[in-house]
Design a protein around this motif. Structure first.
Motif, short mmCIF file in Angstrom:
data_model
loop_
_atom_site.label_atom_id
_atom_site.label_comp_id
_atom_site.label_asym_id
_atom_site.label_seq_id
_atom_site.Cartn_x
_atom_site.Cartn_y
_atom_site.Cartn_z
N UNK A 137 63.32 -4.88 -80.28
CA UNK A 137 63.86 -5.95 -79.45
C UNK A 137 62.70 -6.53 -78.66
N UNK A 138 62.58 -7.86 -78.69
CA UNK A 138 61.49 -8.55 -77.99
C UNK A 138 62.06 -9.73 -77.21
N UNK A 139 62.12 -9.60 -75.89
CA UNK A 139 62.64 -10.67 -75.06
C UNK A 139 61.66 -11.81 -74.92
N UNK A 140 62.17 -12.99 -74.63
CA UNK A 140 61.31 -14.16 -74.45
C UNK A 140 60.25 -13.91 -73.38
N UNK A 141 59.03 -14.35 -73.67
CA UNK A 141 57.90 -14.21 -72.74
C UNK A 141 57.68 -12.77 -72.32
N UNK A 142 58.14 -11.83 -73.16
CA UNK A 142 57.89 -10.41 -72.92
C UNK A 142 58.63 -9.84 -71.73
N UNK A 143 59.81 -10.38 -71.37
CA UNK A 143 60.51 -9.80 -70.22
C UNK A 143 60.88 -8.35 -70.48
N UNK A 210 75.42 -15.42 -61.43
CA UNK A 210 75.30 -16.64 -62.24
C UNK A 210 75.24 -16.24 -63.70
N UNK A 211 75.65 -17.14 -64.58
CA UNK A 211 75.63 -16.85 -66.00
C UNK A 211 75.45 -18.10 -66.83
N UNK A 212 74.98 -17.89 -68.05
CA UNK A 212 74.81 -19.00 -68.99
C UNK A 212 75.01 -18.47 -70.39
N UNK A 213 75.70 -19.24 -71.23
CA UNK A 213 75.95 -18.85 -72.60
C UNK A 213 75.29 -19.83 -73.56
N UNK A 214 74.68 -19.30 -74.62
CA UNK A 214 73.97 -20.13 -75.59
C UNK A 214 74.37 -19.71 -77.00
N UNK A 215 74.38 -20.67 -77.92
CA UNK A 215 74.66 -20.39 -79.32
C UNK A 215 73.47 -20.83 -80.15
N UNK A 223 73.34 -14.73 -70.72
CA UNK A 223 72.44 -14.27 -69.67
C UNK A 223 73.19 -14.22 -68.34
N UNK A 224 72.85 -13.24 -67.52
CA UNK A 224 73.45 -13.10 -66.20
C UNK A 224 72.38 -12.73 -65.20
N UNK A 225 72.60 -13.14 -63.95
CA UNK A 225 71.72 -12.77 -62.84
C UNK A 225 72.60 -12.47 -61.64
N UNK A 226 72.16 -11.54 -60.79
CA UNK A 226 72.97 -11.16 -59.64
C UNK A 226 72.07 -10.71 -58.50
N UNK A 227 72.60 -10.83 -57.29
CA UNK A 227 71.85 -10.46 -56.09
C UNK A 227 72.83 -10.23 -54.95
N UNK A 228 72.38 -9.49 -53.94
CA UNK A 228 73.17 -9.23 -52.74
C UNK A 228 72.42 -9.83 -51.56
N UNK A 275 66.25 -17.52 -61.91
CA UNK A 275 65.42 -17.02 -63.01
C UNK A 275 66.24 -16.00 -63.79
N UNK A 276 66.82 -16.43 -64.92
CA UNK A 276 67.46 -15.49 -65.83
C UNK A 276 66.38 -14.74 -66.60
N UNK A 277 66.63 -13.52 -67.06
CA UNK A 277 65.67 -12.87 -67.93
C UNK A 277 65.41 -13.72 -69.17
N UNK A 278 64.16 -14.08 -69.39
CA UNK A 278 63.79 -14.88 -70.55
C UNK A 278 64.03 -16.36 -70.41
N UNK A 279 64.58 -16.80 -69.29
CA UNK A 279 64.81 -18.24 -69.08
C UNK A 279 64.75 -18.54 -67.59
N UNK A 280 63.57 -18.86 -67.07
CA UNK A 280 63.42 -19.10 -65.63
C UNK A 280 63.78 -20.53 -65.25
N UNK A 281 63.90 -20.74 -63.93
CA UNK A 281 64.04 -22.08 -63.34
C UNK A 281 65.24 -22.85 -63.90
N UNK A 282 66.38 -22.19 -64.00
CA UNK A 282 67.60 -22.84 -64.50
C UNK A 282 68.36 -23.42 -63.32
#
Length: 321
Positions: A137-143, A210-215, A223-228, A275-282
């Motif tokens: 498994x290889x994530x975008x930009x090596x995440x 936050x979340x985003x779905x891609x096909x 992709x999902x991101x979360x924070x407190x 910044x989602x893993x593999x997809x920043x600045x969304x």
């Protein structure tokens, strides 16, 4: 239907009714008839990620493999068509990698204890063994990156350790709920994009997600991101007519809610990004977004029963070890 699917779909029925003495023992309820393979495994990836692989064969005509890379602030889930013949897992993950793992049973049955709130404590038997072959498994930009040739079967029985969870929510309630989404019309390969926050009581910390779905052809990516955030990261005006949020990393910037009309979605604008893993600045706000802001609460309740410190709901004990 495979034995793995049968057990996953019928576990609730089986644990509530013990097998009759004069009937054939269901799969998993004796050492002579163990669950044949985990249908799952996990490995450690780089940069603090854990990668879990799950064979989803609930729809035999459309078998899929689900691979999730997770760390403390985000997750990427890749779903792809798969082949589960002979209890193995074979799938092309496209740009993310590939799976070609064969299940090799050891011939030894192992005992597991499951303890969930919904059911009485249950003993299940699992086939010992290992997955052998290749997984990458290889994530975008090596995440994150991971490559393995074998995985002990004990790294897969976690799928039975999870007791699930339920979500309760109420309106109105003592806290604040904000949900925003962007229209998916004309977005091409993007299926959805959303942002949400929950503050269950005044003065409490705020949960952001936050979340985003891609096909991508036959491969779906979520992709999902979360924070407190602290209570100062959310400001709400009187009457819930306006709100401003400044969530912490991996979010950046601010989002603003403005109510236009009672009973209708409000405006959601600002320079909020994540910044989602593999997809920043969304971007997470703008003219194509709408949002709702209400008094309420939303809580998740784990299905696991309470256990003594240091114990696990599933404790595998290998015969002869």
């Amino acid at each position: 239907m495979s034995p793995r699917s049968l057990l996953a779909g019928c576990l609730a029925t089986l644990v509530l009714s013990a097998p009759a003495a004069d009937a054939a023992t269901p799969v998993g309820f004796s050492s002579s008839n163990p669950i044949p393979s985990p249908g799952a495994f996990y490995v450690r990836g780089s940069n603090g990620y854990t990668l879990s692989v799950f064979a989803d064969d609930r729809r035999p005509a459309r078998p899929r493999v689900i691979v999730s890379a997770t760390n403390r602030t985000g997750r990427v889930t890749v779903e792809a068509p798969a082949d589960f013949g002979e209890e193995g897992i074979v799938a092309d993950l496209g740009r993310y990698g590939q799976i070609d793992m064969e299940w090799q049973p050891s011939g030894v049955a192992e005992e597991g204890k499951i303890q969930c709130r919904e059911f009485p404590p249950t003993t299940l038997w699992f086939a010992g063994g290992a997955y052998v072959g290749s997984f990458s498994f290889h994530g975008e930009d090596g995440f994150t990156d991971a490559e393995v040739q074998s995985v002990d079967g004990r790294q897969g029985w976690w799928r039975y350790e999870s007791c699930g969870y339920t979500v309760s929510e109420g309106y109105p309630g003592p806290g604040i709920l904000l949900d925003a989404e962007r229209s998916s019309k004309g977005r091409g390969r993007e299926a959805y994009r959303y942002f949400s926050l929950v503050q269950n009581k005044p003065g409490e910390k705020v949960s952001y997600g936050a979340g985003i779905g891609e096909s991508h052809g036959r491969i779906d990516v979520y992709r999902a991101a979360y924070a407190l955030g602290g209570r100062g990261s959310l400001r709400v005006g009187a009457g819930l007519d306006k709100a401003e949020v400044r969530p912490p990393a991996p979010f950046a910037g601010r989002g603003v809610f403005e109510r236009i009309q009672r009973g209708r979605p409000g405006r959601w604008w600002g320079a909020l990004e994540v910044d989602f893993p593999g997809r920043p600045d969304v971007s997470l706000a703008g003219g194509s977004w709408s949002a709702s802001l209400v008094h309420g609460f939303r809580e998740a309740h784990p299905g696991r029963s309470s256990t003594r410190p240091g114990t696990r709901p599933i404790s595998l004990v290998g015969a002869g070890r």
